[in-house]
Design a protein around this motif. Sequence first.
Motif, mmCIF file in Angstrom:
data_model
loop_
_atom_site.group_PDB
_atom_site.id
_atom_site.type_symbol
_atom_site.label_atom_id
_atom_site.label_comp_id
_atom_site.label_asym_id
_atom_site.label_seq_id
_atom_site.Cartn_x
_atom_site.Cartn_y
_atom_site.Cartn_z
ATOM 1 N N LEU A 107 0.842 -1.183 0.000
ATOM 2 C CA LEU A 107 0.000 0.000 0.000
ATOM 3 C C LEU A 107 0.885 1.244 0.000
ATOM 4 N N VAL A 108 0.648 2.107 -0.980
ATOM 5 C CA VAL A 108 1.444 3.321 -1.124
ATOM 6 C C VAL A 108 0.562 4.510 -0.764
ATOM 7 N N VAL A 109 0.966 5.257 0.230
ATOM 8 C CA VAL A 109 0.234 6.432 0.688
ATOM 9 C C VAL A 109 1.103 7.664 0.456
ATOM 10 N N PRO A 110 0.556 8.702 -0.160
ATOM 11 C CA PRO A 110 1.366 9.918 -0.376
ATOM 12 C C PRO A 110 1.860 10.480 0.951
ATOM 13 N N PRO A 111 3.080 10.930 0.984
ATOM 14 C CA PRO A 111 3.608 11.482 2.243
ATOM 15 C C PRO A 111 2.918 12.785 2.614
ATOM 16 N N ARG A 112 2.760 12.971 3.908
ATOM 17 C CA ARG A 112 2.146 14.199 4.419
ATOM 18 C C ARG A 112 3.215 15.049 5.087
ATOM 19 N N LYS A 113 3.159 16.304 4.770
ATOM 20 C CA LYS A 113 4.117 17.230 5.361
ATOM 21 C C LYS A 113 3.693 17.577 6.776
ATOM 22 N N ARG A 114 4.551 17.252 7.716
ATOM 23 C CA ARG A 114 4.254 17.507 9.115
ATOM 24 C C ARG A 114 5.309 18.443 9.694
ATOM 25 N N ASN A 115 4.818 19.456 10.331
ATOM 26 C CA ASN A 115 5.714 20.419 10.968
ATOM 27 C C ASN A 115 5.681 20.161 12.465
ATOM 28 N N SER A 116 6.679 19.450 12.945
ATOM 29 C CA SER A 116 6.713 19.085 14.351
ATOM 30 C C SER A 116 6.988 20.279 15.249
ATOM 31 N N THR A 117 7.360 21.424 14.646
ATOM 32 C CA THR A 117 7.675 22.601 15.456
ATOM 33 C C THR A 117 6.474 23.510 15.648
ATOM 34 N N THR A 118 5.275 23.031 15.244
ATOM 35 C CA THR A 118 4.062 23.841 15.381
ATOM 36 C C THR A 118 3.130 23.217 16.410
ATOM 37 N N LEU A 119 2.604 24.033 17.302
ATOM 38 C CA LEU A 119 1.654 23.578 18.308
ATOM 39 C C LEU A 119 0.237 23.827 17.832
ATOM 40 N N SER A 120 -0.653 22.878 18.086
ATOM 41 C CA SER A 120 -2.068 23.025 17.733
ATOM 42 C C SER A 120 -2.840 23.413 18.988
ATOM 43 N N ILE A 121 -3.555 24.558 18.913
ATOM 44 C CA ILE A 121 -4.296 25.079 20.056
ATOM 45 C C ILE A 121 -5.716 25.370 19.607
ATOM 46 N N THR A 122 -6.689 24.951 20.427
ATOM 47 C CA THR A 122 -8.103 25.171 20.127
ATOM 48 C C THR A 122 -8.559 26.494 20.738
ATOM 49 N N LEU A 123 -9.183 27.327 19.901
ATOM 50 C CA LEU A 123 -9.709 28.627 20.347
ATOM 51 C C LEU A 123 -11.232 28.602 20.316
ATOM 52 N N ARG A 124 -11.834 29.283 21.288
ATOM 53 C CA ARG A 124 -13.295 29.422 21.341
ATOM 54 C C ARG A 124 -13.650 30.869 21.020
ATOM 55 N N LEU A 125 -14.202 31.041 19.829
ATOM 56 C CA LEU A 125 -14.566 32.376 19.373
ATOM 57 C C LEU A 125 -15.972 32.695 19.879
ATOM 58 N N ARG A 126 -16.091 33.720 20.701
ATOM 59 C CA ARG A 126 -17.357 34.085 21.329
ATOM 60 C C ARG A 126 -18.105 35.136 20.513
ATOM 61 N N VAL A 127 -19.335 35.410 20.932
ATOM 62 C CA VAL A 127 -20.108 36.518 20.370
ATOM 63 C C VAL A 127 -20.269 37.562 21.470
ATOM 64 N N LEU A 128 -20.388 38.817 21.070
ATOM 65 C CA LEU A 128 -20.547 39.899 22.041
ATOM 66 C C LEU A 128 -22.021 40.123 22.365
ATOM 67 N N GLU A 129 -22.230 40.938 23.362
ATOM 68 C CA GLU A 129 -23.601 41.196 23.805
ATOM 69 C C GLU A 129 -24.404 41.903 22.719
ATOM 70 N N ARG A 130 -23.764 42.727 21.923
ATOM 71 C CA ARG A 130 -24.471 43.451 20.869
ATOM 72 C C ARG A 130 -24.870 42.539 19.707
ATOM 73 N N HIS A 131 -24.325 41.311 19.701
ATOM 74 C CA HIS A 131 -24.681 40.371 18.629
ATOM 75 C C HIS A 131 -25.893 39.517 18.989
ATOM 76 N N VAL A 132 -26.281 39.488 20.245
ATOM 77 C CA VAL A 132 -27.325 38.557 20.687
ATOM 78 C C VAL A 132 -28.672 38.901 20.065
ATOM 79 N N GLU A 133 -29.050 40.176 20.072
ATOM 80 C CA GLU A 133 -30.368 40.553 19.568
ATOM 81 C C GLU A 133 -30.539 40.229 18.085
ATOM 82 N N PRO A 134 -29.614 40.633 17.213
ATOM 83 C CA PRO A 134 -29.821 40.295 15.795
ATOM 84 C C PRO A 134 -29.752 38.794 15.527
ATOM 85 N N LEU A 135 -28.896 38.076 16.270
ATOM 86 C CA LEU A 135 -28.823 36.625 16.067
ATOM 87 C C LEU A 135 -30.112 35.944 16.516
ATOM 88 N N THR A 136 -30.745 36.466 17.570
ATOM 89 C CA THR A 136 -32.007 35.886 18.032
ATOM 90 C C THR A 136 -33.104 36.091 16.999
#
Length: 231
Positions: A107-136
């Motif tokens: 089985l031949v799988v194409p190689p994937r470029k991996r950057n071991s010097t990069t950290l993966s961090i999860t961010l939580r993007l919030r909404v502001l109070e002024r966005h609540v009314e139009p989103l509702t």
Amino acid sequence: MARQLIKTTREDATGFHKPKKAARESILKPLDENAVNAFTQKRQQVVEPPRPAAEMQSEDAVSTEGTPAPAPNDDRSPVTPKDTARTSNPADEKEAAPDAAVELVDLVVPPRKRNSTTLSITLRLRVLERHVEPLTKLQSSGVDVQSIMRSAFNQLSKVTFEPRYVAQVAEASGAGGWSLRTTVGVKPETLQAIQAQVRGGATAPRSKLLLGQVEPAWFSSLDQTIKDFMK
């Protein structure tokens, strides 16, 4: 007191006084030695040791030499026994032939470029109070709020983190509980430089150290996307 003798009033029934009879004569006849010898000779004739292979081969050779060879001018065709004559059938040969061995490949799988010097961090993007009314309002009209937030995020350009600390936007978060999670990559040296600029930065949540560089562009894109859906 003297013991009284037992008086016998009848004849002795033990039988010891009767004379013994002579033993019965045996009805078996004495063993005939001639018959035993005859049986032994007959058994030796039946069980003969196998002859050596060399002796058997020599006898076969003698029998072959004694058999006359067929005449060269004999026009008679050789007779083939019915039970041994067979007609070759290609279909039968195909069925009898073993299946071709299947050659396995790696089985031949194409190689994937991996950057071991990069950290993966999860961010939580919030909404502001002024966005609540139009989103509702949009949600009550049947629009999915998560679709609006994904559309706003897709309009963002790729974020490249700089080795400097930027505080988060100082506006209250919306009470609707809406947010969007995304994973970003950052170099370890960039994160260490940011941590060094914050008191207790080594133990602070890494996502909080990075959100300040993302939120201004995120809130701007969310404002514009909400306006587009309100039209």
